[in-house]
Design a protein around this motif. Structure first.
Motif, mmCIF file in Angstrom:
data_model
loop_
_atom_site.group_PDB
_atom_site.id
_atom_site.type_symbol
_atom_site.label_atom_id
_atom_site.label_comp_id
_atom_site.label_asym_id
_atom_site.label_seq_id
_atom_site.Cartn_x
_atom_site.Cartn_y
_atom_site.Cartn_z
ATOM 1 N N ARG A 250 0.802 -1.227 0.000
ATOM 2 C CA ARG A 250 0.000 0.000 0.000
ATOM 3 C C ARG A 250 0.836 1.280 0.000
ATOM 4 O O ARG A 250 0.293 2.388 0.058
ATOM 5 N N THR A 251 2.183 1.115 -0.072
ATOM 6 C CA THR A 251 3.025 2.319 -0.077
ATOM 7 C C THR A 251 2.748 3.189 -1.305
ATOM 8 O O THR A 251 2.970 4.402 -1.272
ATOM 9 N N TYR B 205 -0.011 5.252 -0.143
ATOM 10 C CA TYR B 205 0.488 6.252 0.818
ATOM 11 C C TYR B 205 1.136 7.422 0.067
ATOM 12 O O TYR B 205 1.040 8.578 0.482
ATOM 13 N N SER B 206 1.810 7.104 -1.036
ATOM 14 C CA SER B 206 2.473 8.165 -1.817
ATOM 15 C C SER B 206 1.437 9.165 -2.342
ATOM 16 O O SER B 206 1.680 10.379 -2.359
ATOM 17 N N CYS C 106 0.595 11.549 0.295
ATOM 18 C CA CYS C 106 1.633 12.594 0.435
ATOM 19 C C CYS C 106 1.367 13.715 -0.575
ATOM 20 O O CYS C 106 1.487 14.906 -0.255
#
Ligand SMILES: Cc1cc2nc3c(=O)[nH]c(=O)nc-3n(C[C@H](O)[C@H](O)[C@H](O)COP(=O)(O)O)c2cc1C
Length: 210
Positions: free
Chosen positions: A123-124, A127-128, A131
Motif C-alpha cells: 500500500r506504499t 500512501y504516496s 503525500c
C-alpha cells in the motif's frame, strides 16, 4: 537552499492554519489556471515509493460534479445510522462539492511491474498519493485557497461516474477547492464538539531513551 527563521515560521503557520473547508465556507470566486497548476505541481513534488509518482487526477466538470453530489447525498443519509449522536451528525455540513470552484478526483495508478520499496508493503503506492494530497492541501492554503476532502462516497460509484476501471486505478480522494469566507482557527469538528484534540503524550505508544 537554507531556510531562515522567518521561512520556518511561515511553514508552521501554513501547517497550523490549514483547514478542511466545506460548503458553508466556500465563496463564488474562480481559481485561476495558474493557481490550479501551482497546486497540481506541488503534488508532483511529493515523495513517492520508488519515485513511482502514482497519483492521477480528474478535473471534474459540472455534469459529473452533480452526479457526485447526488451520490454523496445518498451516502450521507445512509451513514447517519452508524453514529450515536445522529442529531449532531445530521447537522454537519460534510462537503462542498457544489459550492467549491474546482473538484478533483484523485486516483492511484496501479503498477503491473515491481516498484522499489513496494515489494512487501503493497500500500506504499497509495500512501504516496496521500503525500501528494497533503502537498496540494498546504499549497492551496498558502494561496489562501481552501480544500475540503470528501470521503463519504462509494469508490465503485465514483469509478462508474468517471468510467474508471478498478483493475488499473484505485480511487483515493475527492477534493474540493475554492476561496473561502474565512479559515477557522481550529478544526470545525472540534469547534462543534464532535472530537477533542488529543494530547501529544497520549500518541507516543512507547517512549525509547533519547
Ligand atoms: C482521509 C480524510 C477524509 C476526510 N473526509 C471528510 C469528509 O468526508 N467530510 C468532511 O467534512 N471532512 C472530511 N475530512 C476532513 C476532516 O474532518 C478534518 O481534516 C478534521 O476534522 C480536522 O480538521 P482540519 O482539517 O480543519 O484541521 C477528511 C480528512 C481526511 C484526512
Amino acid at each position: 537552499m537554507i531556510f531562515n527563521k522567518k521561512d520556518q515560521t511561515t511553514l508552521e503557520n501554513i501547517i497550523t492554519s490549514r483547514r478542511d473547508v466545506r460548503g458553508n465556507n466556500f465563496i463564488n470566486k474562480k481559481i485561476s489556471k495558474k493557481k490550479l497548476l501551482k497546486i497540481l505541481n506541488s503534488a508532483q513534488n511529493a515523495p513517492s515509493v520508488g519515485y513511482s509518482q502514482p497519483w492521477r487526477f480528474i478535473i471534474v466538470d459540472k455534469k459529473k460534479k452533480d452526479l457526485v453530489y447526488n451520490h454523496f447525498s445518498k451516502s450521507f443519509e445512509k451513514s447517519k445510522k452508524k453514529f450515536k449522536d445522529r442529531k449532531l451528525y445530521s447537522s454537519l455540513k460534510l462537503e462542498g462539492i457544489k459550492e467549491s470552484n474546482i473538484n478533483i478526483a484523485v486516483y492511484y495508478k496501479k503498477s503491473k511491474k515491481d516498484i522499489l520499496g513496494q515489494t512487501y508493503m503493497k500500500r506504499t503506492g497509495e500512501y504516496s498519493v496521500i503525500c501528494a494530497i497533503l502537498n496540494m492541501w498546504l499549497t492551496a492554503r498558502s494561496l489562501n485557497i481552501g480544500m475540503g476532502w470528501v470521503s463519504i462516497l462509494k469508490p465503485k460509484k465514483i469509478n462508474d461516474i468517471f468510467d474508471i476501471k478498478k483493475e488499473d486505478y484505485k480511487f483515493i480522494a475527492y477534493l474540493c477547492f475554492g476561496y473561502t469566507k474565512e479559515f477557522y482557527d481550529e478544526p470545525e469538528l472540534k469547534k462543534l464538539g464532535w472530537k477533542k484534540k488529543k494530547k501529544l503524550e497520549k500518541l507516543i505508544l512507547k517512549k525509547g531513551k533519547i
